[in-house]
Design an enzyme around this catalytic site. Sequence first.
Site, PDB file in Angstrom:
ATOM      1  N   GLN A 124       0.709  -1.554  -0.173  1.00 55.64           N
ATOM      2  CA  GLN A 124       0.347   0.276   0.242  1.00 55.64           C
ATOM      3  C   GLN A 124       0.559   1.158  -0.126  1.00 55.64           C
ATOM      4  O   GLN A 124       0.415   2.112   0.081  1.00 55.64           O
ATOM      5  CB  GLN A 124      -1.201  -0.122   0.951  1.00 55.64           C
ATOM      6  CG  GLN A 124      -2.363  -1.011   1.298  1.00 55.64           C
ATOM      7  CD  GLN A 124      -3.190  -1.076   2.754  1.00 55.64           C
ATOM      8  OE1 GLN A 124      -2.432  -0.173   3.445  1.00 55.64           O
ATOM      9  NE2 GLN A 124      -3.577  -2.125   2.501  1.00 55.64           N
TER      10      GLN A 124
ATOM     11  N   HIS B 257      -1.426   0.185   5.561  1.00 59.28           N
ATOM     12  CA  HIS B 257      -1.948   1.228   7.065  1.00 59.28           C
ATOM     13  C   HIS B 257      -0.881   2.214   7.187  1.00 59.28           C
ATOM     14  O   HIS B 257      -0.398   3.017   7.751  1.00 59.28           O
ATOM     15  CB  HIS B 257      -2.084   0.356   7.929  1.00 59.28           C
ATOM     16  CG  HIS B 257      -2.990  -0.745   7.563  1.00 59.28           C
ATOM     17  ND1 HIS B 257      -3.598  -0.860   8.728  1.00 59.28           N
ATOM     18  CD2 HIS B 257      -4.040  -0.845   6.581  1.00 59.28           C
ATOM     19  CE1 HIS B 257      -4.586  -1.606   8.969  1.00 59.28           C
ATOM     20  NE2 HIS B 257      -5.207  -1.929   6.988  1.00 59.28           N
TER      21      HIS B 257
ATOM     22  N   GLU C 105     -15.004   4.210   8.698  1.00 65.43           N
ATOM     23  CA  GLU C 105     -16.020   5.253   9.217  1.00 65.43           C
ATOM     24  C   GLU C 105     -15.422   6.606   8.931  1.00 65.43           C
ATOM     25  O   GLU C 105     -15.194   6.893   7.726  1.00 65.43           O
ATOM     26  CB  GLU C 105     -15.314   5.163  10.887  1.00 65.43           C
ATOM     27  CG  GLU C 105     -15.928   3.887  11.708  1.00 65.43           C
ATOM     28  CD  GLU C 105     -14.717   3.868  13.211  1.00 65.43           C
ATOM     29  OE1 GLU C 105     -14.947   3.185  13.393  1.00 65.43           O
ATOM     30  OE2 GLU C 105     -14.295   5.387  12.939  1.00 65.43           O
TER      31      GLU C 105
ATOM     32  N   TYR D  49     -10.959   8.006  18.790  1.00 62.15           N
ATOM     33  CA  TYR D  49     -12.005   8.332  17.995  1.00 62.15           C
ATOM     34  C   TYR D  49     -11.625   6.895  18.407  1.00 62.15           C
ATOM     35  O   TYR D  49     -12.380   5.440  17.094  1.00 62.15           O
ATOM     36  CB  TYR D  49     -11.449   7.743  16.748  1.00 62.15           C
ATOM     37  CG  TYR D  49     -11.929   9.971  16.591  1.00 62.15           C
ATOM     38  CD1 TYR D  49     -13.604  10.449  16.196  1.00 62.15           C
ATOM     39  CD2 TYR D  49     -10.384  10.952  16.895  1.00 62.15           C
ATOM     40  CE1 TYR D  49     -13.402  11.223  16.837  1.00 62.15           C
ATOM     41  CE2 TYR D  49     -11.619  12.274  17.719  1.00 62.15           C
ATOM     42  CZ  TYR D  49     -12.977  12.387  16.974  1.00 62.15           C
ATOM     43  OH  TYR D  49     -13.304  13.178  16.978  1.00 62.15           O
TER      44      TYR D  49
ATOM     45  N   TYR E 275     -10.402 -10.140  10.269  1.00 62.11           N
ATOM     46  CA  TYR E 275     -11.016 -11.019   9.092  1.00 62.11           C
ATOM     47  C   TYR E 275     -10.923 -12.072   9.241  1.00 62.11           C
ATOM     48  O   TYR E 275     -10.317 -12.977   9.394  1.00 62.11           O
ATOM     49  CB  TYR E 275      -9.390 -10.519   7.887  1.00 62.11           C
ATOM     50  CG  TYR E 275      -9.297  -9.011   7.348  1.00 62.11           C
ATOM     51  CD1 TYR E 275      -9.958  -8.562   6.917  1.00 62.11           C
ATOM     52  CD2 TYR E 275      -8.229  -8.477   7.760  1.00 62.11           C
ATOM     53  CE1 TYR E 275      -9.770  -7.167   6.632  1.00 62.11           C
ATOM     54  CE2 TYR E 275      -7.715  -7.334   7.738  1.00 62.11           C
ATOM     55  CZ  TYR E 275      -9.083  -6.268   6.964  1.00 62.11           C
ATOM     56  OH  TYR E 275      -8.740  -5.010   6.733  1.00 62.11           O
TER      57      TYR E 275
END
Length: 361
Positions: free
Chosen positions: A72, A138, A231, A241, A252
Amino acid sequence: MALAGTGFAGSAMAQATPEVVASGLENPWGVTFLPGGRFVVTEKPGRLRLVEANGKVGAPITGLPRIAASGQGGLLDVLADSGFDKNRTLYFCFSEPAASGGANSTALARANLSADGSRLEALKVIFSQQPKVASSAHFGCRIVEARDGTLFLTLGDRFSRKEDAQKLDNHLGKVVRIAKDGSVPKDNPFVGKAGALPEIWSYGHRNGQGATLAPDGRFWMTEHGPQGGDEINIPQAGRNYGWPVITYGENYGGGKIGDGITAKDGMEQPLHYWVPSIAPSGMAFLTSDRYGAGWKGNLFVGSLKFGYLDRIELNNGKVVAEHKLLEEGRARIRDVKQGPDGLLYVLTDEGDGKLLRLKPN
């Protein structure tokens, strides 16, 4: 907090038609606007491109730092300074490799675009997420300039370090707020607090891949949940949060995360969440009236998983309806922005990625 699948209200693209501005982009990730109808687009493998108003894609802009482009990671978001007309400053975030070994982290740099648009000058990395982690997942990495000139940057939890999102001695799973020179604003919530990094604005985030300013100037973001529980949040100074203590998702393959709870005292609830996950990416508010009154004030969020643009209607700060746009192509939507012309622009995350303009009908 309506769930996707229960709040969608049709898929017609009645008020706009997509037209291709540019193509041949390799996994484009972020787009920003320059004077004269030009664009700067990032390609995740590590290239920065100038796109002319006629759609011509230029050669790679030179002068980028070393980039850990795998998984990523890569060259991710880009943002033109609000004063670009005068200072030619760009900000971009990327996965920054460690000096040695396989670790990396999200970093934010600033540079000036040369007058001919061919190279970056006066490059300076103004923020590096700590610690660096051996991970290709991430990174977060959306940049937003606030009205006061400070910069918000979303930072992922790096997947393997999710518990660190609850700790204030690191930058994993956080939103940070810095000045344009990389210094820490004196009114950041954790300035002067022992054991807390002063750049932190909010914490308990998982992987924020969309962010924007609302018309009232507040910072909004989307973040990926695990399996379910994506979200929309409005991160406020010093607030928690919840990730990974509370979540509307699961591991998963199934199974609860932690205690499997969705609420806890001292932790914020999302404004909205999706089950199943849509993998939300770029987001933008439409403030123009180019598409008529029905779209003005709507929030637009790209879906990577299902390949549509989500038009979200809000009322008194709550999501009241969602509409799937651009379903026909089923392309991964990586970014969406409102341009200076008041029109919406979308990036598709593909090997032959495209910059699209939504043309009002």
